[in-house]
Write a protein that holds these residues in place. Sequence first.
Motif, mmCIF file in Angstrom:
data_model
loop_
_atom_site.group_PDB
_atom_site.id
_atom_site.type_symbol
_atom_site.label_atom_id
_atom_site.label_comp_id
_atom_site.label_asym_id
_atom_site.label_seq_id
_atom_site.Cartn_x
_atom_site.Cartn_y
_atom_site.Cartn_z
ATOM 1 N N ILE A 41 0.797 -1.252 -0.195
ATOM 2 C CA ILE A 41 -0.081 -0.019 -0.029
ATOM 3 C C ILE A 41 0.823 1.190 0.178
ATOM 4 N N GLN A 42 0.608 1.989 -0.858
ATOM 5 C CA GLN A 42 1.465 3.627 -0.896
ATOM 6 C C GLN A 42 0.670 4.234 -0.352
ATOM 7 N N PHE A 43 1.508 5.069 0.620
ATOM 8 C CA PHE A 43 0.800 6.325 1.315
ATOM 9 C C PHE A 43 1.476 7.566 0.932
ATOM 10 N N ALA A 44 0.611 8.203 0.468
ATOM 11 C CA ALA A 44 0.964 9.423 -0.024
ATOM 12 C C ALA A 44 1.292 10.564 0.953
ATOM 13 N N GLY A 45 2.546 11.238 0.853
ATOM 14 C CA GLY A 45 2.650 12.097 2.036
ATOM 15 C C GLY A 45 3.396 11.659 3.165
ATOM 16 N N HIS A 46 3.836 10.310 3.146
ATOM 17 C CA HIS A 46 4.662 9.857 4.187
ATOM 18 C C HIS A 46 6.025 10.305 3.765
ATOM 19 N N PRO A 47 6.656 10.623 5.043
ATOM 20 C CA PRO A 47 8.190 11.298 4.836
ATOM 21 C C PRO A 47 9.197 10.251 4.624
ATOM 22 N N ASN A 48 8.745 9.052 4.967
ATOM 23 C CA ASN A 48 10.031 8.130 4.690
ATOM 24 C C ASN A 48 9.541 6.687 4.477
ATOM 25 N N LEU A 49 8.723 6.525 3.269
ATOM 26 C CA LEU A 49 8.077 5.021 3.239
ATOM 27 C C LEU A 49 9.258 4.165 2.657
ATOM 28 N N HIS A 50 9.408 3.082 3.596
ATOM 29 C CA HIS A 50 10.263 2.416 3.027
ATOM 30 C C HIS A 50 10.222 0.826 3.592
ATOM 31 N N ARG A 51 10.836 -0.170 2.791
ATOM 32 C CA ARG A 51 10.591 -1.568 3.445
ATOM 33 C C ARG A 51 11.150 -1.769 4.914
ATOM 34 N N ILE A 52 10.270 -1.632 5.692
ATOM 35 C CA ILE A 52 10.810 -1.674 7.112
ATOM 36 C C ILE A 52 11.446 -2.990 7.666
ATOM 37 N N MET A 53 10.765 -3.925 7.413
ATOM 38 C CA MET A 53 11.022 -5.210 7.502
ATOM 39 C C MET A 53 11.993 -6.294 6.835
ATOM 40 N N LEU A 54 11.534 -6.012 5.585
ATOM 41 C CA LEU A 54 12.088 -7.196 4.541
ATOM 42 C C LEU A 54 13.095 -6.680 3.995
ATOM 43 N N GLY A 55 13.522 -5.477 3.792
ATOM 44 C CA GLY A 55 14.769 -4.857 3.044
ATOM 45 C C GLY A 55 14.243 -4.503 1.554
ATOM 46 N N GLU A 56 14.984 -3.440 1.028
ATOM 47 C CA GLU A 56 14.673 -2.929 -0.281
ATOM 48 C C GLU A 56 14.752 -3.940 -1.518
ATOM 49 N N ASP A 57 15.472 -4.785 -1.341
ATOM 50 C CA ASP A 57 15.663 -5.823 -2.440
ATOM 51 C C ASP A 57 14.721 -6.905 -2.532
ATOM 52 N N TRP A 58 13.709 -6.892 -1.849
ATOM 53 C CA TRP A 58 12.782 -7.969 -1.539
ATOM 54 C C TRP A 58 11.834 -7.824 -2.782
ATOM 55 N N VAL A 59 11.483 -8.870 -3.411
ATOM 56 C CA VAL A 59 10.405 -9.142 -4.156
ATOM 57 C C VAL A 59 8.989 -9.468 -3.860
ATOM 58 N N GLY A 60 8.002 -8.484 -4.062
ATOM 59 C CA GLY A 60 6.726 -8.665 -3.727
ATOM 60 C C GLY A 60 6.418 -8.441 -2.394
ATOM 61 N N HIS A 61 5.012 -8.433 -2.029
ATOM 62 C CA HIS A 61 4.498 -8.054 -0.753
ATOM 63 C C HIS A 61 3.662 -9.267 -0.086
ATOM 64 N N PRO A 62 4.395 -10.106 0.771
ATOM 65 C CA PRO A 62 3.980 -11.308 1.467
ATOM 66 C C PRO A 62 2.712 -11.326 1.846
ATOM 67 N N LEU A 63 2.183 -10.228 2.477
ATOM 68 C CA LEU A 63 0.686 -10.378 2.954
ATOM 69 C C LEU A 63 -0.249 -10.412 2.117
ATOM 70 N N ARG A 64 -0.056 -10.130 0.794
ATOM 71 C CA ARG A 64 -0.953 -10.029 -0.390
ATOM 72 C C ARG A 64 -1.137 -11.693 -0.601
ATOM 73 N N ARG A 65 -2.349 -11.657 -1.098
ATOM 74 C CA ARG A 65 -2.894 -13.060 -1.196
ATOM 75 C C ARG A 65 -2.556 -13.715 -2.440
ATOM 76 N N ASP A 66 -1.889 -12.817 -3.280
ATOM 77 C CA ASP A 66 -1.561 -13.509 -4.476
ATOM 78 C C ASP A 66 0.054 -13.619 -4.365
ATOM 79 N N TYR A 67 0.478 -13.363 -3.290
ATOM 80 C CA TYR A 67 2.006 -13.610 -3.229
ATOM 81 C C TYR A 67 2.498 -14.896 -3.725
#
Lengths: 442, 366
Positions: free
Chosen positions: A409-435
């Motif tokens: 989910i993209q949060f517009a206006g967030h000052p520092n939206l980043h991959r906080i748990m998985l790291g920036e090189d992760w592919v996909g978003h694990p909690l999506r049902r089609d992951y």
Amino acid sequence: MSGEKDLEQLKKEAAAKAKAAALAKKKAMAEAEGGPSSEGASGEADDLAKKKAAAVAKAKAAAAAKRKAMEQAEGGSGSDGASGDADDLAKKKAAAVAKAKAAAAVKRKAMEQAEGGPASEGDSGEADDLAKKKAAAVAKAKAAAAAKRKAMEQAEGGPASEGDSGEADDLAKKKAAAVAKAKAAAAAKRKAMEQAEGGPVSEGASGEADDLAKKKAAAVAKAKAAAAAKKKAAELGGSDAGVDAKAKAVAAAKAKAAAAAKAKAAAAGKGDSGAKTSEPKQPSPNQVYLDKYVKIITEHLGENVLEDFYINSLSKDVPTIVVSRSAYYKIAEFLKYNESLGFDYLSELHGTDFETHMEIYVHLYSYKNRQSVAMKVKLDREAPEIESLQPLWAGADWAECEAYDLLGIQFAGHPNLHRIMLGEDWVGHPLRRDYEPYDVEV
Amino acid sequence: MIRTEEMLLNVGPQHPSTHGVFRLVLKIDGEIIVEATPVIGYLHRGTEKLAENLQYTQIIPYTDRMDYISAMTNNYVICHAVETMMGIQVPERAEYLRVLAMELNRVASHLLWWGTYILDFGATSPLLYAFRERELIINLLNELSGARITFNYMRVGGVKWDAPEGWIEKVADFVPYMREQLKGYHDLVTGNEIFLNRTKGIGKYTKEDALNYSLSGPNLRCTGIKWDLRKDEPYSIYDRFDFNVVTREDGDAYSRYECRLAEIEESLKIIEQAAEQFPKDGETMAKVPKIIKVPKGEGFVRIEASRGEIGCYIASDGKKEPYRMKFRRPSFYNLQILPKLLKGENISNLIAILGAVDIVLGEVDG
């Protein structure tokens, strides 16, 4: 530099592929599952064309095969042995249809296909044999297929509904003993045991019914088929036996009803019944707060900013508002700064992939008024984007990063939206049902 | 005037004072921290993802591993969420056992914090005292659950095992002993001048900041906000006990220290009363279906864990596995304020500030 680019490119491609595969898989699954849910339609088909009905049964078997390849493989061998004689009749048809279906449904794994084939043949062979004479039997076969599909649930559901199995004892002692054993084994051991014994059990139940009651069975079977969609296959088996023995049937039905009611009360919970009894008579103590929030919000921000609002009886009666996508930030701001609302504390923010849409759940608390509110907003699943609440509650910062990381989910206006748990090189978003898990090295 | 240059200093992820795998990237100018960027996720195990394929009872051991210092409260929150949604009434005896277990665990958790926090300042012996007492609690909980850290003790509808014979008496005996030790703690550390100098006025924030950053637990109460879910939104049987919500006004590291030590006393009060009121007999499990299926819908509950407000959100589609499970983990939210607290601080205060937040990385990373 170019090497890096290549890798990047590779990653992207692989990710796209994995996604496409997942989508295809999901679609296939949805199609396959569409079969069993259209019970009414297949009922008509029974009357019209026996072969079609058989095909439906096969489709179901195929669907089942897809879902639990392991179970099928083990269950298949069980049913193969039992219904081997029936196979002759519809072997070619069944094989052709089952293969076509398996090919459509299962794209990648040859193993699954190979195992799914025989499993569905066994089932459909049975179904065909019965369908020749009675439409009821087809329905029954379906029930059996359903029973099989939920082999796990059956075996596990058994011990849970002890009342049910008790009645089964009265009705068919030997079988019940076998069932009880299977259950005990299931509880003690694992799937393998369950499956092997699960097959014969469901067949036995359906076979009995066929022999005894033709017309009645047809009606009952239909009703049951409908029930099967909702309830456990285990219950189906139990009530089948009830039809057989008329004298005992009444008592069994009564006990069953009681057990079902009990189970319902236990499972559906007092939340439901409590809500039913208390809500119409005396609304939740939080109803006044909900009314107040809704009134203030609609007065200040207009009628159409709220999509829905209700008291969530499952969640300690928290007033819940579902806000429209466009008014999300405005309402959040209002909830925080309005004098009489004053929700100064963000307790929780997270997203959920509901497949039809993406949802954000925000739990707010007002220390001034000592009141909670849950705010939800529905987002487009393909491109989920929403304003960030970080400017309002700094506590939303990491929570939004987490939702971005795990759900995309993209949060517009967030000052520092980043991959906080998985790291920036992760592919996909694990909690999506089609992951689909993806690994460059593999 | 000495000319200084900005430089980057990496702290962690393997660093003793982070009590886990937590990394901080510091931009420092001389001894002053210009900017601090926390990096987390080293211990992310995807508990919520795993939960989607597990039955509710199977998820309970995973909650042990989130906040592994205070596993009982984690056990409780998932059971409480499921029970709330299913409307299960938990037997009285089970509730008492749960409360005893949770409060003992809270004391153990605060003790561990106390010992390691002082250790961060360079004093070794308090840690040994803290562990001596903590060991007694761990032994008690071990007798109850069969495990020392990851208890997996609670179940939907009750607890896994009844208390062994004589357990309640042992718990009751522990309370006066612990009270006595607590006095020693105060004599040893609380009045110590070095300790006061290192914590008073350090890592200070206001009420408004605390609320804005979604802090909870002692981190919130140290600013004077009287808020404890055990008191304000009573769950289980907490409304039967007489205890105080501890608050302090200053919002600095020392206030958080005082809050936690005073909370040990309050927890002891609860333990004492619970041991007194403990029912002579009764069930320890409610009548619960073997296969737990939460009714369709969603629910969110929150309770007061050792580190603050732990919440559990369940979205269920009526199956035996949750459709989506989400834990509101207090350490995760509490840690967010760290960059703000560190900005402009002397680097020697870093450990005092981080330690006072009291994080468990298993919980931060989920």
